[in-house]
Design a protein around this motif. Structure first.
Motif, PDB file in Angstrom:
ATOM      1  N   MET A  97       0.835  -1.171   0.000  1.00  0.00           N
ATOM      2  CA  MET A  97       0.000   0.000   0.000  1.00  0.00           C
ATOM      3  C   MET A  97       0.885   1.241   0.000  1.00  0.00           C
ATOM      4  SD  MET A  97      -3.212   0.757   2.396  1.00  0.00           S
ATOM      5  CE  MET A  97      -2.859   1.935   3.650  1.00  0.00           C
ATOM      6  N   ARG A  98       0.516   2.209  -0.809  1.00  0.00           N
ATOM      7  CA  ARG A  98       1.291   3.426  -0.916  1.00  0.00           C
ATOM      8  C   ARG A  98       1.121   4.292   0.330  1.00  0.00           C
ATOM      9  NH1 ARG A  98      -0.349   7.540  -5.264  1.00  0.00           N
ATOM     10  NH2 ARG A  98      -0.026   9.146  -3.737  1.00  0.00           N
ATOM     11  N   ARG A  99       2.209   4.837   0.815  1.00  0.00           N
ATOM     12  CA  ARG A  99       2.131   5.701   1.997  1.00  0.00           C
ATOM     13  C   ARG A  99       1.630   7.079   1.604  1.00  0.00           C
ATOM     14  NH1 ARG A  99       6.090   4.536   6.627  1.00  0.00           N
ATOM     15  NH2 ARG A  99       5.156   6.503   7.179  1.00  0.00           N
ATOM     16  N   HIS A 100       0.946   7.714   2.491  1.00  0.00           N
ATOM     17  CA  HIS A 100       0.454   9.065   2.249  1.00  0.00           C
ATOM     18  C   HIS A 100       0.951   9.967   3.360  1.00  0.00           C
ATOM     19  CE1 HIS A 100      -2.501   7.185   4.909  1.00  0.00           C
ATOM     20  NE2 HIS A 100      -2.703   8.394   5.387  1.00  0.00           N
ATOM     21  N   GLU A 101       0.937  11.258   3.089  1.00  0.00           N
ATOM     22  CA  GLU A 101       1.441  12.188   4.095  1.00  0.00           C
ATOM     23  C   GLU A 101       0.383  12.434   5.174  1.00  0.00           C
ATOM     24  OE1 GLU A 101       0.539  16.255   1.591  1.00  0.00           O
ATOM     25  OE2 GLU A 101       2.545  15.406   1.598  1.00  0.00           O
ATOM     26  N   PHE A 102       0.854  12.697   6.356  1.00  0.00           N
ATOM     27  CA  PHE A 102      -0.011  12.947   7.503  1.00  0.00           C
ATOM     28  C   PHE A 102      -0.661  14.316   7.350  1.00  0.00           C
ATOM     29  CE2 PHE A 102      -0.309  14.628  11.913  1.00  0.00           C
ATOM     30  CZ  PHE A 102      -1.357  13.833  12.321  1.00  0.00           C
ATOM     31  N   GLN A 103      -1.974  14.383   7.550  1.00  0.00           N
ATOM     32  CA  GLN A 103      -2.717  15.636   7.440  1.00  0.00           C
ATOM     33  C   GLN A 103      -3.449  15.898   8.750  1.00  0.00           C
ATOM     34  OE1 GLN A 103      -5.115  15.185   3.952  1.00  0.00           O
ATOM     35  NE2 GLN A 103      -3.370  15.518   2.612  1.00  0.00           N
ATOM     36  N   PRO A 104      -2.843  16.715   9.624  1.00  0.00           N
ATOM     37  CA  PRO A 104      -3.433  16.932  10.944  1.00  0.00           C
ATOM     38  C   PRO A 104      -4.770  17.657  10.908  1.00  0.00           C
ATOM     39  CG  PRO A 104      -1.496  18.309  10.651  1.00  0.00           C
ATOM     40  CD  PRO A 104      -1.565  17.406   9.477  1.00  0.00           C
ATOM     41  N   GLY A 105      -5.015  18.484   9.903  1.00  0.00           N
ATOM     42  CA  GLY A 105      -6.302  19.172   9.803  1.00  0.00           C
ATOM     43  C   GLY A 105      -7.443  18.198   9.624  1.00  0.00           C
ATOM     44  N   ARG A 106      -7.238  17.198   8.799  1.00  0.00           N
ATOM     45  CA  ARG A 106      -8.274  16.184   8.596  1.00  0.00           C
ATOM     46  C   ARG A 106      -8.474  15.331   9.841  1.00  0.00           C
ATOM     47  NH1 ARG A 106      -7.991  13.922   2.435  1.00  0.00           N
ATOM     48  NH2 ARG A 106      -8.208  15.962   1.443  1.00  0.00           N
ATOM     49  N   LEU A 107      -7.400  15.095  10.572  1.00  0.00           N
ATOM     50  CA  LEU A 107      -7.519  14.351  11.827  1.00  0.00           C
ATOM     51  C   LEU A 107      -8.375  15.113  12.822  1.00  0.00           C
ATOM     52  CD1 LEU A 107      -6.645  12.007  13.727  1.00  0.00           C
ATOM     53  CD2 LEU A 107      -4.699  13.441  14.356  1.00  0.00           C
ATOM     54  N   ILE A 108      -8.134  16.406  12.964  1.00  0.00           N
ATOM     55  CA  ILE A 108      -8.909  17.222  13.895  1.00  0.00           C
ATOM     56  C   ILE A 108     -10.372  17.275  13.464  1.00  0.00           C
ATOM     57  CG2 ILE A 108      -9.235  19.579  14.751  1.00  0.00           C
ATOM     58  CD1 ILE A 108      -6.179  19.853  14.703  1.00  0.00           C
ATOM     59  N   ALA A 109     -10.616  17.465  12.174  1.00  0.00           N
ATOM     60  CA  ALA A 109     -12.001  17.506  11.686  1.00  0.00           C
ATOM     61  C   ALA A 109     -12.717  16.189  11.968  1.00  0.00           C
ATOM     62  CB  ALA A 109     -12.014  17.808  10.187  1.00  0.00           C
ATOM     63  N   GLY A 110     -12.054  15.081  11.743  1.00  0.00           N
ATOM     64  CA  GLY A 110     -12.654  13.783  12.001  1.00  0.00           C
ATOM     65  C   GLY A 110     -12.960  13.569  13.467  1.00  0.00           C
ATOM     66  N   LEU A 111     -12.032  13.967  14.323  1.00  0.00           N
ATOM     67  CA  LEU A 111     -12.259  13.801  15.764  1.00  0.00           C
ATOM     68  C   LEU A 111     -13.401  14.675  16.271  1.00  0.00           C
ATOM     69  CD1 LEU A 111      -8.591  13.568  17.091  1.00  0.00           C
ATOM     70  CD2 LEU A 111     -10.267  11.727  16.878  1.00  0.00           C
ATOM     71  N   VAL A 112     -13.479  15.895  15.762  1.00  0.00           N
ATOM     72  CA  VAL A 112     -14.557  16.797  16.187  1.00  0.00           C
ATOM     73  C   VAL A 112     -15.912  16.265  15.747  1.00  0.00           C
ATOM     74  CG1 VAL A 112     -15.551  19.082  15.751  1.00  0.00           C
ATOM     75  CG2 VAL A 112     -13.153  18.874  16.347  1.00  0.00           C
ATOM     76  N   LEU A 113     -16.001  15.803  14.512  1.00  0.00           N
ATOM     77  CA  LEU A 113     -17.277  15.269  14.030  1.00  0.00           C
ATOM     78  C   LEU A 113     -17.634  13.957  14.736  1.00  0.00           C
ATOM     79  CD1 LEU A 113     -17.011  16.105  10.253  1.00  0.00           C
ATOM     80  CD2 LEU A 113     -18.382  17.257  11.994  1.00  0.00           C
ATOM     81  N   LEU A 114     -16.620  13.161  15.062  1.00  0.00           N
ATOM     82  CA  LEU A 114     -16.868  11.942  15.827  1.00  0.00           C
ATOM     83  C   LEU A 114     -17.398  12.278  17.225  1.00  0.00           C
ATOM     84  CD1 LEU A 114     -16.556   8.832  15.840  1.00  0.00           C
ATOM     85  CD2 LEU A 114     -14.301   9.201  16.831  1.00  0.00           C
ATOM     86  N   LEU A 115     -16.829  13.274  17.860  1.00  0.00           N
ATOM     87  CA  LEU A 115     -17.296  13.705  19.173  1.00  0.00           C
ATOM     88  C   LEU A 115     -18.732  14.219  19.112  1.00  0.00           C
ATOM     89  CD1 LEU A 115     -16.736  14.279  22.170  1.00  0.00           C
ATOM     90  CD2 LEU A 115     -15.834  16.501  21.462  1.00  0.00           C
ATOM     91  N   ALA A 116     -19.050  14.997  18.073  1.00  0.00           N
ATOM     92  CA  ALA A 116     -20.430  15.491  17.925  1.00  0.00           C
ATOM     93  C   ALA A 116     -21.393  14.320  17.737  1.00  0.00           C
ATOM     94  CB  ALA A 116     -20.519  16.446  16.740  1.00  0.00           C
ATOM     95  N   GLY A 117     -20.994  13.335  16.962  1.00  0.00           N
ATOM     96  CA  GLY A 117     -21.838  12.152  16.774  1.00  0.00           C
ATOM     97  C   GLY A 117     -22.038  11.382  18.064  1.00  0.00           C
TER      98      GLY A 117
END
Length: 74
Positions: free
Chosen positions: A1-21
């Motif tokens: 599997m090809r490696r991808h670069e870490f994107q902290p903005g997407r991590l924060i967005a995902g965590l916030v939306l997960l918390l809201a859910g």
């Protein structure tokens, strides 16, 4: 599997939306009474923070990429 670069903005967005859910799930089960006026600003603020982190990450990577290309040109 090809490696991808870490994107902290997407991590924060995902965590916030997960918390809201999770908060809405807790409210649905009747465990707690979470008012909508607490979840909406939290979500908006978290997405704003994620956007700012994404912009800063982009700027840092662009600057680093420009420095590397300048040093290779010499």
């Amino acid at each position: 599997m090809r490696r991808h670069e870490f994107q902290p903005g997407r991590l924060i967005a995902g965590l916030v939306l997960l918390l809201a859910g999770v908060l809405y799930l807790v409210e649905t089960t009747g465990e707690a009474d979470v008012p909508w006026y607490a979840v909406i600003p939290m979500t908006a603020g978290g997405l704003t923070l994620a956007a700012l982190v994404g912009l800063v990450t982009y700027a840092v990577r662009r600057d680093r990429r420009d420095r590397i290309s300048e040093s290779n040109d010499r």
